[in-house]
Motif scaffolding. Structure first.
Motif, mmCIF file in Angstrom:
data_model
loop_
_atom_site.group_PDB
_atom_site.id
_atom_site.type_symbol
_atom_site.label_atom_id
_atom_site.label_comp_id
_atom_site.label_asym_id
_atom_site.label_seq_id
_atom_site.Cartn_x
_atom_site.Cartn_y
_atom_site.Cartn_z
ATOM 1 N N ILE A 225 16.583 -6.577 -3.858
ATOM 2 C CA ILE A 225 16.966 -5.673 -4.819
ATOM 3 C C ILE A 225 18.444 -5.222 -4.485
ATOM 4 C CG2 ILE A 225 16.841 -3.203 -5.557
ATOM 5 C CD1 ILE A 225 13.748 -3.467 -5.092
ATOM 6 N N VAL A 226 18.759 -5.160 -3.201
ATOM 7 C CA VAL A 226 20.237 -4.958 -2.871
ATOM 8 C C VAL A 226 20.911 -6.084 -3.267
ATOM 9 C CG1 VAL A 226 22.058 -4.785 -0.971
ATOM 10 C CG2 VAL A 226 19.586 -3.589 -0.986
ATOM 11 N N GLY A 227 20.716 -7.384 -3.159
ATOM 12 C CA GLY A 227 21.525 -8.451 -3.535
ATOM 13 C C GLY A 227 21.563 -8.634 -5.026
ATOM 14 N N LEU A 228 20.753 -8.241 -5.693
ATOM 15 C CA LEU A 228 20.368 -8.348 -7.160
ATOM 16 C C LEU A 228 21.586 -7.341 -7.727
ATOM 17 C CD1 LEU A 228 18.973 -10.219 -9.288
ATOM 18 C CD2 LEU A 228 17.396 -8.110 -9.332
ATOM 19 N N ARG B 115 0.817 -1.173 0.082
ATOM 20 C CA ARG B 115 -0.148 -0.032 -0.138
ATOM 21 C C ARG B 115 0.843 1.293 -0.028
ATOM 22 N NH1 ARG B 115 -3.099 -3.093 3.762
ATOM 23 N NH2 ARG B 115 -2.021 -2.025 5.377
ATOM 24 N N LYS B 116 2.007 1.193 0.374
ATOM 25 C CA LYS B 116 2.921 2.221 0.249
ATOM 26 C C LYS B 116 3.758 2.308 -0.695
ATOM 27 C CE LYS B 116 2.281 3.443 4.797
ATOM 28 N NZ LYS B 116 1.746 4.630 5.335
ATOM 29 N N VAL B 117 4.540 3.555 -0.992
ATOM 30 C CA VAL B 117 5.417 3.872 -2.121
ATOM 31 C C VAL B 117 6.437 2.942 -2.094
ATOM 32 C CG1 VAL B 117 6.837 5.666 -3.191
ATOM 33 C CG2 VAL B 117 4.437 6.411 -2.295
ATOM 34 N N HIS B 118 7.188 2.801 -1.194
ATOM 35 C CA HIS B 118 8.222 1.697 -0.990
ATOM 36 C C HIS B 118 7.596 0.585 -0.907
ATOM 37 C CE1 HIS B 118 9.872 5.554 1.021
ATOM 38 N NE2 HIS B 118 11.183 4.983 0.503
ATOM 39 N N PRO B 119 8.392 -0.404 -1.863
ATOM 40 C CA PRO B 119 8.177 -1.899 -1.582
ATOM 41 C C PRO B 119 8.103 -2.255 -0.097
ATOM 42 C CG PRO B 119 9.770 -1.473 -3.140
ATOM 43 C CD PRO B 119 9.815 -0.366 -2.585
ATOM 44 N N ALA B 120 7.573 -3.531 0.282
ATOM 45 C CA ALA B 120 7.819 -4.013 1.427
ATOM 46 C C ALA B 120 9.183 -4.149 1.870
ATOM 47 C CB ALA B 120 7.075 -5.568 1.391
ATOM 48 N N PRO B 121 9.444 -3.783 3.163
ATOM 49 C CA PRO B 121 10.979 -3.718 3.564
ATOM 50 C C PRO B 121 11.653 -4.988 3.287
ATOM 51 C CG PRO B 121 9.499 -2.875 5.320
ATOM 52 C CD PRO B 121 8.680 -3.229 4.239
ATOM 53 N N LEU B 122 11.176 -6.218 3.320
ATOM 54 C CA LEU B 122 12.158 -7.424 3.065
ATOM 55 C C LEU B 122 11.972 -7.731 1.779
ATOM 56 C CD1 LEU B 122 11.143 -9.513 6.338
ATOM 57 C CD2 LEU B 122 13.175 -8.205 5.724
ATOM 58 N N LEU B 123 11.512 -7.055 0.892
ATOM 59 C CA LEU B 123 11.749 -7.209 -0.549
ATOM 60 C C LEU B 123 12.781 -6.494 -1.167
ATOM 61 C CD1 LEU B 123 8.090 -7.359 -2.144
ATOM 62 C CD2 LEU B 123 9.450 -9.203 -1.113
ATOM 63 N N ARG B 124 13.247 -5.226 -0.310
ATOM 64 C CA ARG B 124 14.130 -4.457 -0.711
ATOM 65 C C ARG B 124 15.623 -5.088 -0.472
ATOM 66 N NH1 ARG B 124 12.723 1.096 2.095
ATOM 67 N NH2 ARG B 124 14.435 2.128 0.959
ATOM 68 N N ILE B 125 15.527 -6.228 0.328
ATOM 69 C CA ILE B 125 16.899 -6.908 0.311
ATOM 70 C C ILE B 125 17.273 -7.601 -1.072
ATOM 71 C CG2 ILE B 125 16.060 -8.827 1.643
ATOM 72 C CD1 ILE B 125 19.410 -7.190 2.070
ATOM 73 N N ALA C 226 8.052 -13.068 -4.168
ATOM 74 C CA ALA C 226 7.638 -11.664 -4.548
ATOM 75 C C ALA C 226 8.417 -10.506 -4.725
ATOM 76 C CB ALA C 226 6.863 -11.191 -2.995
ATOM 77 N N GLY C 227 9.853 -11.057 -4.402
ATOM 78 C CA GLY C 227 10.956 -10.118 -4.822
ATOM 79 C C GLY C 227 11.144 -10.104 -6.614
ATOM 80 N N SER C 228 11.035 -11.428 -6.919
ATOM 81 C CA SER C 228 11.462 -11.649 -8.256
ATOM 82 C C SER C 228 10.257 -11.030 -9.092
ATOM 83 C CB SER C 228 11.540 -13.266 -8.580
ATOM 84 O OG SER C 228 11.671 -13.346 -9.988
ATOM 85 N N GLN C 229 9.043 -11.192 -8.741
ATOM 86 C CA GLN C 229 7.681 -10.519 -9.405
ATOM 87 C C GLN C 229 8.022 -8.824 -9.352
ATOM 88 O OE1 GLN C 229 4.134 -11.795 -8.046
ATOM 89 N NE2 GLN C 229 2.838 -10.251 -9.153
ATOM 90 N N LEU C 230 8.351 -8.465 -8.178
ATOM 91 C CA LEU C 230 8.477 -6.930 -8.042
ATOM 92 C C LEU C 230 9.644 -6.487 -9.086
ATOM 93 C CD1 LEU C 230 7.753 -4.194 -6.319
ATOM 94 C CD2 LEU C 230 9.903 -4.819 -5.064
ATOM 95 N N TRP C 231 10.424 -7.160 -9.324
ATOM 96 C CA TRP C 231 11.738 -6.509 -10.216
ATOM 97 C C TRP C 231 11.204 -6.749 -11.547
ATOM 98 C CZ3 TRP C 231 15.564 -3.661 -9.904
ATOM 99 C CH2 TRP C 231 16.531 -3.524 -10.900
ATOM 100 N N ASP C 232 10.650 -7.920 -11.862
ATOM 101 C CA ASP C 232 10.200 -8.003 -13.164
ATOM 102 C C ASP C 232 9.101 -6.779 -13.516
ATOM 103 O OD1 ASP C 232 11.675 -10.220 -13.380
ATOM 104 O OD2 ASP C 232 10.039 -11.574 -13.323
ATOM 105 N N GLU C 233 8.125 -6.676 -12.709
ATOM 106 C CA GLU C 233 7.280 -5.594 -12.968
ATOM 107 C C GLU C 233 8.025 -4.097 -12.959
ATOM 108 O OE1 GLU C 233 4.599 -5.735 -9.732
ATOM 109 O OE2 GLU C 233 3.412 -7.467 -10.478
ATOM 110 N N HIS C 234 9.003 -4.265 -12.299
ATOM 111 C CA HIS C 234 9.621 -2.612 -12.420
ATOM 112 C C HIS C 234 10.473 -2.523 -13.769
ATOM 113 C CE1 HIS C 234 12.486 0.699 -11.141
ATOM 114 N NE2 HIS C 234 13.099 -0.022 -11.643
ATOM 115 N N LEU C 235 11.179 -3.567 -14.224
ATOM 116 C CA LEU C 235 11.620 -3.638 -15.407
ATOM 117 C C LEU C 235 10.655 -3.352 -16.824
ATOM 118 C CD1 LEU C 235 14.553 -6.273 -15.041
ATOM 119 C CD2 LEU C 235 14.778 -3.754 -14.932
ATOM 120 N N GLY C 236 9.707 -4.040 -16.521
ATOM 121 C CA GLY C 236 8.601 -3.998 -17.403
ATOM 122 C C GLY C 236 8.109 -2.383 -17.864
#
Length: 377
Positions: free
Chosen positions: A288-291, A276-286, A343-353
């Motif tokens: 992105i960091v690793g990737l 619901r927030k602008v930022h992704p869920a906190p534990l999805l952000r790790i 969920a992290g993989s899905q978030l990143w794929d949506e972002h790249l899209g």
């Protein structure tokens, strides 16, 4: 006097001048709900031991990443005496300002200390030796365990744990400050949807995820900027005491990132994958960091390898979870870990899209001052 030593004796050059406090205070007062807190004068900020990790993180980041950037107007930071884990950046007519709330490092301190009271986590940070999973089953939920450490963590910690807690708390501030710099250099503050102020506001339906994409882009910049700072942090106070090589630097980075995002998760909604927030869920952000670090750092530092960096990230997550289990009896369950990974993989794929279209509408020329910026998506 070296720049690193100057961290202990100077630093006022980056702090918001008091004659500009009114502009920032007016901006803060206009937020909903209004933040009823004061900006700390620099002398008060620098003299209070409770703020030393905050100063060290902010000053080190500004020294490393902003000294030669030649922005079109001055860039400052200030610290607001308020117990929330947040930061924001605003573009005013004649200056930029990163606003950090003291809770960013004060709320994390006891929890970090509690985690680091686990000798296995300390050994992992300093030597890379991984803790042994004895197969213990959690007696508390992950959230309950973090609440327990928030209340008791500082009492559990001995001096070696507290020494490392200072460094991880400093790193928390570095990571968040690099994220805010990503908004400036990524051209986000000139975008019509940002209103020249980036913070944790609700996503608007008509924004079509654009603001979340800008937050992810700031995480991308912040991840690599933090990693590069860590790879060059050896000369700075307290870090010079460690036999810091690339692997150790990355362990510190990933452990601090994961612990920081875990604590942010504690202060967020109970639903761990809420969007619901602008930022992704906190534990999805790790994720992105690793990737980003594992894919981009080898291009900049040829001695590093993608698979080895990704393994460091995975091992760091595991080390924090085992420390949480050992100290407070809580841990992430395997099914939760799989949910986050998916969920992290899905978030990143949506972002790249959608990112190529959004990126083309932004003024990205400020990134040119960083020789490593071409490797960013």
């Amino acid at each position: 006097m070296s720049e690193a030593n100057n961290e202990q004796t100077g630093g006022k050059e980056f702090y918001l001048p008091e004659l500009l406090f009114g502009y920032v205070e007016s901006m803060l007062a206009g937020r909903t709900p209004a933040v009823q807190a004061r900006i700390l004068p620099f002398e008060e900020f620098i003299s209070d031991p409770l703020h030393r990790p905050g100063f060290a993180g902010l000053h080190t980041t500004f020294m490393f990443h902003t000294r030669s950037t030649n922005l079109e107007k001055p860039l400052y930071y200030c610290v607001v005496d308020y117990p929330i884990m947040n930061a924001s950046v605003t573009s005013f007519s004649n200056f930029y300002c990163i606003v950090v709330y003291s809770g960013l490092y004060q709320q994390t301190y006891s929890i970090m200390a509690g985690l680091l009271s686990d000798r296995s986590l300390r050994k992992f940070l300093l030597t890379g030796e991984e803790a042994v999973d004895d197969g213990s089953y959690p007696r508390l939920s992950r959230r309950e365990a973090y609440v327990d450490l928030r209340e008791t963590g500082a009492e559990r910690a001995d001096k070696p744990a507290l020494d490392l807690t200072y460094l991880l708390s400093q790193l928390t501030v570095i990571i968040v400050t690099c994220h805010e710099l990503g908004h400036i250099f990524g051209g986000h503050l000139q975008h019509s949807l940002t209103k020249n102020h980036m913070s944790e506001d609700a996503v608007q339906v008509d924004a079509q995820g654009i603001r979340r994409a800008l937050e992810i882009d700031a995480d991308v910049f912040g991840s690599l900027a933090s990693a590069l700072l860590m790879c060059n942090i050896k000369p700075y106070p307290r870090w010079s005491d460690l036999p810091l090589d690339l692997d150790m630097a990355l362990r510190f980075l990933f452990v601090s990132c994961y612990a920081t995002y875990s604590i942010m998760d504690l202060f967020g909604p109970v639903d761990p994958l809420v969007t619901r927030k602008v930022h992704p869920a906190p534990l999805l952000r790790i994720y992105i960091v690793g990737l980003i670090v594992s894919n981009a750092l080898p291009v900049i530092i040829p001695a590093s390898e993608r698979e080895a960096i990704w393994d460091q990230a995975s091992s760091s997550v595991r080390a924090v979870e085992l420390a949480l289990l050992a100290t407070a009896g809580g841990s992430m369950m395997p099914e939760e870990a799989l949910q986050y990974e998916s969920a992290g993989s899905q978030l990143w794929d949506e972002h790249l899209g959608r990112w190529s279209t959004i990126k083309s509408s932004l003024d990205r020329k400020r990134l040119d001052v960083f020789p490593w910026s071409p490797v960013l998506p």
